[in-house]
Scaffold this motif. Sequence first.
Motif, PDB file in Angstrom:
ATOM      1  N   GLU A  16      57.024 164.242 171.243  1.00  0.00           N
ATOM      2  CA  GLU A  16      57.606 163.029 171.785  1.00  0.00           C
ATOM      3  C   GLU A  16      58.788 163.082 171.753  1.00  0.00           C
ATOM      4  OE1 GLU A  16      55.847 160.388 173.226  1.00  0.00           O
ATOM      5  OE2 GLU A  16      54.009 161.621 172.985  1.00  0.00           O
ATOM      6  N   GLY A  17      59.653 164.298 171.254  1.00  0.00           N
ATOM      7  CA  GLY A  17      60.986 164.239 171.098  1.00  0.00           C
ATOM      8  C   GLY A  17      61.662 163.392 170.098  1.00  0.00           C
ATOM      9  N   THR A  18      61.046 162.993 169.172  1.00  0.00           N
ATOM     10  CA  THR A  18      61.797 162.369 167.842  1.00  0.00           C
ATOM     11  C   THR A  18      62.356 162.950 166.964  1.00  0.00           C
ATOM     12  OG1 THR A  18      59.596 162.202 166.610  1.00  0.00           O
ATOM     13  CG2 THR A  18      59.986 160.277 168.087  1.00  0.00           C
ATOM     14  N   GLY A  19      62.238 164.093 166.905  1.00  0.00           N
ATOM     15  CA  GLY A  19      62.711 165.341 166.018  1.00  0.00           C
ATOM     16  C   GLY A  19      62.065 165.287 164.380  1.00  0.00           C
ATOM     17  N   THR A  20      60.846 164.753 164.405  1.00  0.00           N
ATOM     18  CA  THR A  20      60.055 164.871 163.370  1.00  0.00           C
ATOM     19  C   THR A  20      59.281 166.039 163.177  1.00  0.00           C
ATOM     20  OG1 THR A  20      59.540 162.486 163.516  1.00  0.00           O
ATOM     21  CG2 THR A  20      58.139 163.579 161.994  1.00  0.00           C
ATOM     22  N   THR A  21      59.298 166.575 162.208  1.00  0.00           N
ATOM     23  CA  THR A  21      58.726 168.159 161.844  1.00  0.00           C
ATOM     24  C   THR A  21      57.955 168.080 160.605  1.00  0.00           C
ATOM     25  OG1 THR A  21      60.502 168.670 160.544  1.00  0.00           O
ATOM     26  CG2 THR A  21      60.644 169.385 162.757  1.00  0.00           C
ATOM     27  N   TYR A  22      56.887 168.897 160.586  1.00  0.00           N
ATOM     28  CA  TYR A  22      56.003 169.279 159.454  1.00  0.00           C
ATOM     29  C   TYR A  22      56.248 170.949 159.119  1.00  0.00           C
ATOM     30  CZ  TYR A  22      53.372 164.728 159.418  1.00  0.00           C
ATOM     31  OH  TYR A  22      53.022 163.407 159.150  1.00  0.00           O
ATOM     32  N   VAL A  23      55.960 171.055 157.961  1.00  0.00           N
ATOM     33  CA  VAL A  23      56.178 172.638 157.505  1.00  0.00           C
ATOM     34  C   VAL A  23      54.807 172.931 156.940  1.00  0.00           C
ATOM     35  CG1 VAL A  23      57.134 174.315 156.162  1.00  0.00           C
ATOM     36  CG2 VAL A  23      58.313 172.319 157.485  1.00  0.00           C
ATOM     37  N   THR A  24      54.025 173.963 157.434  1.00  0.00           N
ATOM     38  CA  THR A  24      52.643 174.367 157.009  1.00  0.00           C
ATOM     39  C   THR A  24      52.818 175.817 157.060  1.00  0.00           C
ATOM     40  OG1 THR A  24      50.519 173.961 157.135  1.00  0.00           O
ATOM     41  CG2 THR A  24      51.591 174.153 159.246  1.00  0.00           C
ATOM     42  N   ARG A  25      51.478 176.314 156.774  1.00  0.00           N
ATOM     43  CA  ARG A  25      51.114 177.852 156.902  1.00  0.00           C
ATOM     44  C   ARG A  25      50.097 178.075 157.821  1.00  0.00           C
ATOM     45  NH1 ARG A  25      53.024 181.605 153.047  1.00  0.00           N
ATOM     46  NH2 ARG A  25      54.371 180.673 151.348  1.00  0.00           N
ATOM     47  N   LYS A  26      49.919 179.201 158.449  1.00  0.00           N
ATOM     48  CA  LYS A  26      48.679 179.289 159.401  1.00  0.00           C
ATOM     49  C   LYS A  26      48.298 180.857 159.275  1.00  0.00           C
ATOM     50  CE  LYS A  26      50.419 181.036 163.738  1.00  0.00           C
ATOM     51  NZ  LYS A  26      50.194 180.865 165.234  1.00  0.00           N
ATOM     52  N   SER A  27      47.099 181.025 159.719  1.00  0.00           N
ATOM     53  CA  SER A  27      46.488 182.361 159.405  1.00  0.00           C
ATOM     54  C   SER A  27      46.737 183.090 160.784  1.00  0.00           C
ATOM     55  CB  SER A  27      44.912 182.142 159.361  1.00  0.00           C
ATOM     56  OG  SER A  27      44.431 183.451 159.414  1.00  0.00           O
ATOM     57  N   ARG A  28      47.308 184.111 160.887  1.00  0.00           N
ATOM     58  CA  ARG A  28      47.478 184.958 162.337  1.00  0.00           C
ATOM     59  C   ARG A  28      46.224 185.479 162.879  1.00  0.00           C
ATOM     60  NH1 ARG A  28      53.011 186.731 163.283  1.00  0.00           N
ATOM     61  NH2 ARG A  28      54.270 186.438 161.287  1.00  0.00           N
ATOM     62  N   VAL A  36      48.602 173.580 167.763  1.00  0.00           N
ATOM     63  CA  VAL A  36      48.950 172.351 168.138  1.00  0.00           C
ATOM     64  C   VAL A  36      47.925 171.291 167.365  1.00  0.00           C
ATOM     65  CG1 VAL A  36      48.881 170.372 169.989  1.00  0.00           C
ATOM     66  CG2 VAL A  36      49.395 172.673 170.470  1.00  0.00           C
ATOM     67  N   LEU A  37      48.581 170.374 166.351  1.00  0.00           N
ATOM     68  CA  LEU A  37      47.886 169.613 165.530  1.00  0.00           C
ATOM     69  C   LEU A  37      48.144 168.071 165.892  1.00  0.00           C
ATOM     70  CD1 LEU A  37      48.329 171.386 162.009  1.00  0.00           C
ATOM     71  CD2 LEU A  37      46.374 171.362 163.675  1.00  0.00           C
ATOM     72  N   ARG A  38      47.134 167.376 165.767  1.00  0.00           N
ATOM     73  CA  ARG A  38      47.695 165.838 165.621  1.00  0.00           C
ATOM     74  C   ARG A  38      47.997 165.097 164.620  1.00  0.00           C
ATOM     75  NH1 ARG A  38      47.522 162.555 170.061  1.00  0.00           N
ATOM     76  NH2 ARG A  38      46.812 160.389 169.812  1.00  0.00           N
ATOM     77  N   LYS A  39      49.183 164.842 164.473  1.00  0.00           N
ATOM     78  CA  LYS A  39      49.426 164.291 162.964  1.00  0.00           C
ATOM     79  C   LYS A  39      50.398 162.904 163.314  1.00  0.00           C
ATOM     80  CE  LYS A  39      50.604 167.091 159.718  1.00  0.00           C
ATOM     81  NZ  LYS A  39      49.219 167.205 158.951  1.00  0.00           N
ATOM     82  N   TYR A  40      50.672 162.199 162.111  1.00  0.00           N
ATOM     83  CA  TYR A  40      51.474 161.125 162.245  1.00  0.00           C
ATOM     84  C   TYR A  40      52.829 161.312 162.360  1.00  0.00           C
ATOM     85  CZ  TYR A  40      52.758 156.290 160.757  1.00  0.00           C
ATOM     86  OH  TYR A  40      53.150 154.990 160.863  1.00  0.00           O
ATOM     87  N   ASP A  41      53.410 160.567 163.276  1.00  0.00           N
ATOM     88  CA  ASP A  41      54.884 160.610 163.624  1.00  0.00           C
ATOM     89  C   ASP A  41      55.448 159.313 162.912  1.00  0.00           C
ATOM     90  OD1 ASP A  41      57.564 160.683 164.427  1.00  0.00           O
ATOM     91  OD2 ASP A  41      56.976 161.650 166.523  1.00  0.00           O
ATOM     92  N   ARG A  42      56.332 159.440 162.163  1.00  0.00           N
ATOM     93  CA  ARG A  42      56.751 158.316 161.143  1.00  0.00           C
ATOM     94  C   ARG A  42      57.855 157.381 162.131  1.00  0.00           C
ATOM     95  NH1 ARG A  42      58.914 160.994 156.096  1.00  0.00           N
ATOM     96  NH2 ARG A  42      58.266 162.878 157.408  1.00  0.00           N
ATOM     97  N   ALA A  43      58.502 158.074 162.966  1.00  0.00           N
ATOM     98  CA  ALA A  43      59.509 157.590 163.894  1.00  0.00           C
ATOM     99  C   ALA A  43      58.658 156.658 164.835  1.00  0.00           C
ATOM    100  CB  ALA A  43      60.431 158.564 164.574  1.00  0.00           C
TER     101      ALA A  43
END
Length: 54
Positions: A16-28, A36-43
């Motif tokens: 959505e262009g708010t600049g909100t980020t999450y940091v996580t790990r993923k399996s290659r 692509v994950l659906r997560k909560y954007d606090r902004a």
Amino acid sequence: MARNELRPIIKLRSTEGTGTTYVTRKSRRNDPDRMVLRKYDRALGRHVDFREER
């Protein structure tokens, strides 16, 4: 194989262009493409898609 090669740390940025980020790990092995994950954007105060950035 080293731990960082198999499960790298990735940054998920809001589509959505708010600049909100999450940091996580993923399996290659299980997710070789961009994640692509659906997560909560606090902004915005609602759930939106977050896409992996490289």
